[in-house]
Enzyme design. Structure first.
Site: not given
Length: 349
Positions: A19, A147, A149, A200, A340
């Site tokens: 990264w 994102s 790398a 997350k 949805d």
């Protein structure tokens, strides 16, 4: 942001992993003068050598002429107007504490690291406030978003969020890093962006397991929606934030879950394949190696991935329209809105 900035400056990157290298390559391609600090001597030698490549962490990608590597952390941190911090959260304090006094007082520091310390539960923002001198606290910013790398270094479309408590700092980082293919949004919700990027992964692992077990699109959409709702509630508990400020973290959170869950799903599929052929655990690596994990990123699923992330990002625009009509933005983050949307955009049927 009405247009792209032509301003170029000196950029330092602390961390020579995949990264960090990708961000350094991105900045050098923009025309910034970039110095990258790496702990590993072979990374420094590879980038500065004739191959111009970080073969240890990001093989197959040449580094531009405007990028050099150094083994001197003080040299990189003391000479950069924009400093990107790209070291794992557990090593952030150990890396930065020895050079904190050498930082340029007017330089901007951008944490590009996701995570929470296991022992203290500190985020990168809280670590930096504790480790760095008070004079640079107003110059801190945070980069997060979906994102990979390998895709950034290939120049594929990428969208990230820049968070800073000072609006002028966020706007300057946005201007210095944005290109037509690397779009930066900005927000002042540092807490939301950091927690969204860290938490997350828990949801992504659950979704990847669900996909690997073939539990279906309904289960995946429900996991993402209810899980994201729990993350948003946790984020709000950490500090008083405006409801509309939930949109940037929600956008990045959804995209990050979609990306990471697919990789976990590939792991589960490889694991299932290994056991179905009665192969021992030791042979799992030959069925699920580094190349197969990146197949989704580099192969036929790329267009579908970009479309899904664009749709998830569009949730922010949908919510703004709903709010303008009098809706509660939290409703758009629930089953009737994001649920949805996730099912429609991630379903394979």
């Amino acid at each position: 942001m009405s247009g792209l900035s032509t301003e170029r400056t000196s950029v330092g990157v602390v961390g020579g992993g995949a990264w960090g290298t990708a961000l350094a390559v991105h900045c050098a391609r923009m025309g910034h003068q970039v110095q990258l600090w790496a702990l590993e001597p072979e990374v420094v030698a590879g980038i500065n050598g004739p191959d111009r490549e970080n073969s240890l962490y990001l093989p197959g990608h040449k580094c531009p002429a405007g990028l050099s590597a150094s083994s001197s952390l003080q040299e990189v941190t003391s000479s950069s107007n924009l400093l990107l911090i790209v070291v794992p959260t557990p090593f952030m304090e150990k890396t930065l504490a020895p050079v904190a006094a050498a930082l340029k007082p007017d330089s901007i520091l951008v944490s590009c690291t996701k995570g929470i310390l296991n022992d203290t539960l500190e985020t990168p923002h809280e670590i930096l406030l504790r480790v760095l001198p008070g004079a640079v606290h107003s110059q801190l910013a945070y980069l997060s978003g979906p994102s990979f790398a390998s895709e950034v270094v290939q120049g594929l479309p990428t969208v990230v969020t820049i968070a800073a408590q000072e609006e002028s700092v966020a706007a300057r980082v946005q201007a210095l890093l944005s290109t037509p293919r690397f779009r930066c949004y900005r927000t002042n919700d540092v807490i939301g962006v950091e927690l969204g990027g860290a938490l997350k992964n828990v949801l992504a692992i659950a979704c990847g397991i669900s996909d690997g077990l073939n539990l279906g699109n309904n289960a995946r959409a429900a996991l993402i929606t209810r899980g994201a709702s729990a993350v948003l509630r946790s984020t709000a508990v950490q500090g008083p934030i405006m409801l509309v400020s939930l949109l940037p973290p929600l956008q990045c959170l959804t995209c990050n879950i979609l990306i990471t869950s697919r990789l976990v799903s590939l792991l589960c599929e490889c694991n299932s394949s290994s056991f179905s052929t009665n192969k021992p655990h030791s042979s799992l690596s030959q069925y699920c190696n580094h190349s197969s994990l990146l197949e989704w990123v580099q192969g036929r699923h790329r267009v579908q991935h970009v479309a899904r992330c664009c749709a998830a990002a569009g949730l922010a625009e949908i919510t703004r329209l709903a709010v303008a009509k009098g809706a509660n933005p939290l409703t758009m983050g629930g089953l009737a809105g994001m649920g949805d949307l996730v099912l429609t955009c991630t379903g394979d049927t």
